[in-house]
Design a protein around this motif. Structure first.
Motif, mmCIF file in Angstrom:
data_model
loop_
_atom_site.group_PDB
_atom_site.id
_atom_site.type_symbol
_atom_site.label_atom_id
_atom_site.label_comp_id
_atom_site.label_asym_id
_atom_site.label_seq_id
_atom_site.Cartn_x
_atom_site.Cartn_y
_atom_site.Cartn_z
ATOM 1 N N LYS A 72 34.933 58.776 115.230
ATOM 2 C CA LYS A 72 35.911 58.216 115.551
ATOM 3 C C LYS A 72 36.355 57.409 114.528
ATOM 4 C CE LYS A 72 39.015 59.818 119.237
ATOM 5 N NZ LYS A 72 39.320 59.204 120.379
ATOM 6 N N LYS A 73 37.032 57.392 113.459
ATOM 7 C CA LYS A 73 36.978 56.305 112.094
ATOM 8 C C LYS A 73 38.204 55.499 112.598
ATOM 9 C CE LYS A 73 38.080 55.964 107.397
ATOM 10 N NZ LYS A 73 38.263 56.543 106.270
ATOM 11 N N LYS A 74 37.495 53.836 112.667
ATOM 12 C CA LYS A 74 38.229 52.433 112.419
ATOM 13 C C LYS A 74 39.537 52.559 112.532
ATOM 14 C CE LYS A 74 36.786 47.998 114.113
ATOM 15 N NZ LYS A 74 35.950 47.339 114.024
ATOM 16 N N PRO A 75 40.343 52.767 112.788
ATOM 17 C CA PRO A 75 41.666 52.050 111.621
ATOM 18 C C PRO A 75 41.433 51.081 111.366
ATOM 19 C CG PRO A 75 41.902 51.404 114.158
ATOM 20 C CD PRO A 75 41.124 52.466 114.182
ATOM 21 N N SER A 76 42.347 51.221 109.784
ATOM 22 C CA SER A 76 41.730 50.461 109.017
ATOM 23 C C SER A 76 42.988 49.224 108.854
ATOM 24 C CB SER A 76 42.403 51.076 107.581
ATOM 25 O OG SER A 76 42.881 49.876 106.684
ATOM 26 N N ARG A 77 42.076 47.964 108.596
ATOM 27 C CA ARG A 77 43.504 46.782 109.119
ATOM 28 C C ARG A 77 43.549 46.439 108.002
ATOM 29 N NH1 ARG A 77 38.688 42.478 111.030
ATOM 30 N NH2 ARG A 77 40.177 41.652 109.115
ATOM 31 N N GLN A 78 43.632 46.847 106.811
ATOM 32 C CA GLN A 78 44.168 46.935 105.524
ATOM 33 C C GLN A 78 45.952 46.766 105.405
ATOM 34 O OE1 GLN A 78 42.718 45.828 102.578
ATOM 35 N NE2 GLN A 78 40.383 45.777 103.641
ATOM 36 N N LYS A 79 46.352 46.363 104.625
ATOM 37 C CA LYS A 79 48.139 46.590 104.343
ATOM 38 C C LYS A 79 48.346 46.098 103.219
ATOM 39 C CE LYS A 79 49.365 44.397 108.731
ATOM 40 N NZ LYS A 79 50.094 43.209 110.043
ATOM 41 N N VAL A 80 49.517 46.774 102.529
ATOM 42 C CA VAL A 80 49.862 46.406 101.085
ATOM 43 C C VAL A 80 50.725 44.859 101.479
ATOM 44 C CG1 VAL A 80 50.534 47.488 99.513
ATOM 45 C CG2 VAL A 80 49.096 48.375 100.720
ATOM 46 N N TYR A 81 50.658 44.367 100.196
ATOM 47 C CA TYR A 81 51.074 43.603 99.886
ATOM 48 C C TYR A 81 51.714 42.881 98.494
ATOM 49 C CZ TYR A 81 49.140 41.210 104.087
ATOM 50 O OH TYR A 81 48.970 41.774 105.269
ATOM 51 N N THR A 82 53.749 42.935 98.824
ATOM 52 C CA THR A 82 54.299 43.019 97.345
ATOM 53 C C THR A 82 53.795 41.825 96.610
ATOM 54 O OG1 THR A 82 55.020 44.232 98.292
ATOM 55 C CG2 THR A 82 55.960 43.187 95.900
ATOM 56 N N LEU A 83 53.807 41.702 95.443
ATOM 57 C CA LEU A 83 53.365 39.975 94.673
ATOM 58 C C LEU A 83 53.975 40.218 93.309
ATOM 59 C CD1 LEU A 83 49.280 40.112 95.403
ATOM 60 C CD2 LEU A 83 51.529 38.589 96.584
ATOM 61 N N LEU A 84 54.137 38.519 93.108
ATOM 62 C CA LEU A 84 54.744 38.021 91.948
ATOM 63 C C LEU A 84 53.773 37.553 91.018
ATOM 64 C CD1 LEU A 84 56.558 39.290 89.791
ATOM 65 C CD2 LEU A 84 57.999 36.912 90.707
ATOM 66 N N VAL A 85 53.625 38.441 90.071
ATOM 67 C CA VAL A 85 52.153 36.898 89.269
ATOM 68 C C VAL A 85 52.447 36.643 88.218
ATOM 69 C CG1 VAL A 85 50.062 37.069 88.835
ATOM 70 C CG2 VAL A 85 50.187 38.205 90.523
ATOM 71 N N GLN A 86 53.015 35.463 87.893
ATOM 72 C CA GLN A 86 53.120 34.976 86.515
ATOM 73 C C GLN A 86 51.725 34.494 86.088
ATOM 74 O OE1 GLN A 86 55.943 31.121 86.821
ATOM 75 N NE2 GLN A 86 56.793 32.238 88.337
ATOM 76 N N ILE A 87 52.216 35.028 84.691
ATOM 77 C CA ILE A 87 50.645 35.343 83.281
ATOM 78 C C ILE A 87 51.222 34.529 82.474
ATOM 79 C CG2 ILE A 87 49.749 36.710 84.310
ATOM 80 C CD1 ILE A 87 50.854 38.590 82.109
ATOM 81 N N GLY A 88 50.221 33.187 81.912
ATOM 82 C CA GLY A 88 50.026 33.073 80.542
ATOM 83 C C GLY A 88 49.525 34.176 79.691
#
Length: 114
Positions: A6-22
């Motif tokens: 059995k494939k182990k359930p992924s612990r990955q989650k998706v996060y929303t990020l706001l990145v300011q760039i120069g």
């Protein structure tokens, strides 16, 4: 009979990020822009990992990240009352499926000459 592991359930989650760039040569921002903001969906086992991976990917793409603000996972955003479109949800799912960093929107900044 063979048991398929059995494939182990992924612990990955998706996060929303706001990145300011120069600005940085080759960053893809329009001429005259002073910087910008990127709305990103990034996968990670926690928000810190998602931020680290995002910054690393942006640096390899000749982008100069200055600041990252995290808005949490889909469930956290829904709990805060955010309205999340089907398109946004699809991009979040893609980030999870591909274990990737997805730039959903780029907004360049221009100096206001008053």
């Amino acid at each position: 009979m063979t048991d398929t592991p059995k494939k182990k359930p992924s612990r990955q989650k998706v996060y929303t990020l706001l990145v300011q760039i120069g600005r940085k040569e080759g960053d893809g921002l329009p001429k005259g822009a002073t910087g910008g903001a990127l709305m990103i969906y990034a996968s990670g086992v926690d928000e810190a990992e998602a931020v680290r991976e995002t910054v690393a990917v942006l640096k390899t793409a000749d982008v100069a990240p200055l600041d990252v603000t995290g808005y949490g996972t889909l469930d956290e955003r829904l709990a805060e009352g955010h309205d999340i479109s089907d398109d946004e949800r699809a991009l979040m799912q893609r980030a999870l499926d591909e274990n990737s960093v997805i730039v959903a929107q780029m907004t360049p900044f221009f100096e206001d000459k008053a």
